[in-house]
Every structure is written in C-alpha cells, then in structure tokens.
Design an enzyme around this catalytic site. Structure first.
Site, PDB file in Angstrom:
ATOM      1  N   LYS A   1       0.728   4.121   6.900  1.00 44.91           N
ATOM      2  CA  LYS A   1       0.028   4.985   5.951  1.00 44.91           C
ATOM      3  C   LYS A   1       0.500   6.424   6.099  1.00 44.91           C
ATOM      4  O   LYS A   1       1.120   6.796   7.089  1.00 44.91           O
ATOM      5  CB  LYS A   1      -1.489   4.941   6.207  1.00 44.91           C
ATOM      6  CG  LYS A   1      -2.155   3.588   5.929  1.00 44.91           C
ATOM      7  CD  LYS A   1      -2.322   3.324   4.451  1.00 44.91           C
ATOM      8  CE  LYS A   1      -2.960   1.961   4.208  1.00 44.91           C
ATOM      9  NZ  LYS A   1      -2.098   0.841   4.677  1.00 44.91           N
TER      10      LYS A   1
ATOM     11  N   SER B   1       0.805  -1.217   0.000  1.00 44.98           N
ATOM     12  CA  SER B   1       0.000   0.000   0.000  1.00 44.98           C
ATOM     13  C   SER B   1       0.843   1.274   0.000  1.00 44.98           C
ATOM     14  O   SER B   1       0.334   2.342  -0.301  1.00 44.98           O
ATOM     15  CB  SER B   1      -0.959   0.007   1.189  1.00 44.98           C
ATOM     16  OG  SER B   1      -0.253   0.191   2.384  1.00 44.98           O
TER      17      SER B   1
END
Lengths: 210, 210
Positions: free
Chosen positions: A154, A117
């Site tokens: 993230k 990600s």
DNA sequence: GAAAATACCAGACAAATGTCTGGTAGTCAA
DNA sequence: TTGACTACCAGACATTTGTCTGGTATTTTC
C-alpha cells in the site's frame, strides 16, 4: 582491455561470477585452454590492475566484480509472509531473483503482489515487488505492511489532522478499495523500491478477435 | 531444520551465498565458534540432507542454494534506438542490467520507456522494458517497433477487416493517444517480456501535505 | 639489431580446503 | 542399565588452490 584473450578471460570470469560461482585460477586456465596456471594468473592480474576485477589475496575463488560493473546479486523471492514477520518467510523462499544497482545488499527481498489494490499505481497482481527491509517509512512511500496477518502493498500517507496529531494511513491506489487506518500498531516490513512484471508466460485475451 | 545451531549455520551460509561469496567449511566453523571443522561439516551435511542446501563434492566453496539454477547475466540498456535498428544502439549501451530466468541469453536488450502512451497497461515513463529481439510478434503482444525513426512501445493488434484481409495496428493503452496503422512496412524490434520500475530515486509529491 | 614487452609454458611449494577416523559428553527412550 | 542419538572435539590426510621462480618464443619499440 589490452588483448583479445584478455577479453575472453574477463567475459568468462564475469559470467561465472554473475551466475554465482567464482572460478578458481585453474578453472580459468582450463576454460581458456592454457597449459600453464600462470597464463591464467597473469591475465587475471592484468584485469585486476585495469580495475575490471577485484580480488582478495590468498583466498580461494577470491575474485569479485567492482561495484559499478555488477553489484548484481540474488535476493529471496518469498512466498507467504504472515504474522511472525519475515524471519519465517525468508526460511522458505520460493526462489531467488537477481537484482542490481541497489546498495543495501543484504536487506532486500522480493514478494509477489496479490490483488488489484495498487492498480492505479501501475502495480498489478502477480507483479513482483522488490522490498528494502525497514520498520518505518515516509509519507508517499509504497510499503509492504502486515495487516491481519497478511503482507500487503500500500501507499503510506502520514497526515496531520485538525487537532495537530499525526495520522497514519495505508492507501490503496484503486477507487474500489478503502484506505486502511491502523488502529493499533502498524507493522511495516519494508519499502518497495522496484516493481517487475513478466509477460512471457501470460496470455493476452482480446474480445475483438474472432 | 532440526536444531537452533543448525538454523544459525543455515542463515550464515545463505547470507554469504546471497551476498556473492560462498563460505568454506572452516569459515562456517569460525563463524559459529566451533573448535572442530567436523562440527561445521556435520551441520552442512545435515542441511544438504534436508534439501536446504546443495553442494558439489570436493570443490571449494561448493555450496549452493536449491533452485538457484537461475543463471543471472547482464544485458545492455540501450539509449536512443533510431533508424538503422539495434546494431548501432547495442554498440553503445547506457549501461547493463542483470536479468535471470530467461533462456534466450543473447537476444535480450533493455530500453527506457518515454511517454505515457502505455499508462493503462501499467507501463509508465522511465520504466525499463526488457525486450526479446524478434522481427514479428503475435496479436496482443506488447512490442517495441520503429515508428518515424523512433523506438516506441505499443500493443500489437492483428485484426481481420470485413474484406477478410489482415490488418496490423499498434495500439497505445491510453485514451489520449491514437492507434497507429502503419502504412508501409512495420519494423518490429522485439517483444516486451518484462517491465521494471524503480522507486528509490523518485520523489513522490502529494498536494494533501502541508 | 638490442631491449622491452607480450603471451605463453613447466614445475614447484605452502596454505587453504574438503573429507575422514576416532573420540567425549549429554539426552532420551526402552 | 543399555543403546541409540545428538552435538561437539582432536587430529590427520589428500586435493585443491594461490602463488612463485624460471623458462621460451614472438612481437614491438627504440
């Protein structure tokens, strides 16, 4: 550094400190082949006087490397981090890795990245991120947060919507993934301050080759 | 981990070891508020029995964390590497960084990456690559080579052309750059075995923010 | 050449430190 | 109740360890 022996003493002590076990004066003596304790002691005193070493008087193995020379120390490489936070995970680290140059000595830990990600931020699966423990972060920071009982890496984005209220989002850096807008409380474990990737064991495959 | 006190003892010892100064039995005793040395000793013995700690008998501050056999050491972070090879550059390093877990102690050096030519391999400008010194490498390895008197990081590709002769190329991992096909001798300085990137000092800018 | 500095040695002492023996008090299960 | 077990305490002893005093060569400096 005055002499050659001095230098050898320094190298020995520095290596021992970096490897995690500070030598005693007598261990230095033996390693250098001195027949008197005082010989080692004098070299150590000289190194302290020159600022190459620091020491705490009267306590055993009391030598340290001055900050600018090492600040190297070990931090835990955690395995699974799940609900319950770090406490449990720090209990049972997969190992320890050496870091240096970071001031916040005690509040660091390392984590292995899972998933792609953060690919476009040049963070790949199996990379190791070094994280400074903190419960909040700023816009743009790459953070480790607890989502669905799972630690995830993230990019944190703090924006202001049209109504003027603050909006917190966790953005992956990969178009194949969607941003996460935490509904309830967002549990930030820390901020990523370093990324490491080892190639040694990895196998590169290229279809061009016969 | 049996009890709660046990747990506190372990945390204290672990933190002290990670911060570079192993505590003595009596330091544990005082930190825990025990009035007898033996109380601390017993907890430490229990932790060793459980495998949470290791120790060397009879030597002071002889406790270690298991699998901490990683010998950390410092390698030089080189500045400019130009024609003439490494010898000169190693003489005058910009600094030292700590590494661990790598066997080939003496043959390692670090280098700061310039340019975006390896962007798609997740290696960005200002990343630090740790390089094992070697004069040859295999297909697929990311190597540091000397091109036009300048050290550069590229992917090595060894292919066989239609005629069957071997062809060596240095491939950037970025479509904006062209592969390099060395005409004369290719001087490989070493193989990249690790990449590191620090975020701490970096400033993240995002145009979405007002 | 004399004085100072270097680099080592011999031996000692007190404090720090690992380790031991033998306790007490409480809990828990049979 | 008994016995095993845990968790702690008191005191001691032998090493280990930091530190000290006083030495001997050799080299350097003036």
């Amino acid at each position: 550094m005055s002499g050659k022996t001095q230098h050898r003493v320094f190298e020995f002590v520095r290596d021992r400190i970096l490897s995690g076990s500070v030598p005693t004066v007598r261990e230095v003596q033996r390693a250098m082949g001195f027949r008197a304790v005082q010989s080692a002691q004098e070299h150590l005193d000289a190194l302290v006087a020159e600022g190459l070493l620091e020491k705490t008087p009267r306590i055993s193995r009391g030598y340290r490397l001055p900050e600018h020379h090492s600040s190297a120390f070990m931090i835990p490489l955690l395995g699974r981090v799940q609900a319950g936070g770090l406490e449990d995970a720090v209990e049972d680290p997969e190992g320890y890795i050496a870091v240096d140059g970071h001031p916040s000595r005690s509040r660091l830990f390392a984590l292995k990245v899972r998933g792609e990600s953060m690919k476009n931020a040049a963070i790949l699966p199996d990379d190791i991120v070094i994280v400074r423990q903190q419960s909040s972060a700023e816009h743009g920071d790459i953070v480790v947060a607890l989502i669905d009982d799972q630690a995830t890496v993230k990019r944190l984005k703090v924006t202001r919507d049209t109504g003027g209220s603050i909006r917190v989002e966790l953005h992956p850096e990969n178009p194949d993934f969607s941003p996460i807008i935490p509904v309830a409380d967002l549990h930030i474990l820390g901020k990523v301050i370093e990324v490491r990737r080892q190639y040694e064991a990895s196998v590169f495959y290229d279809s061009d080759v016969s």
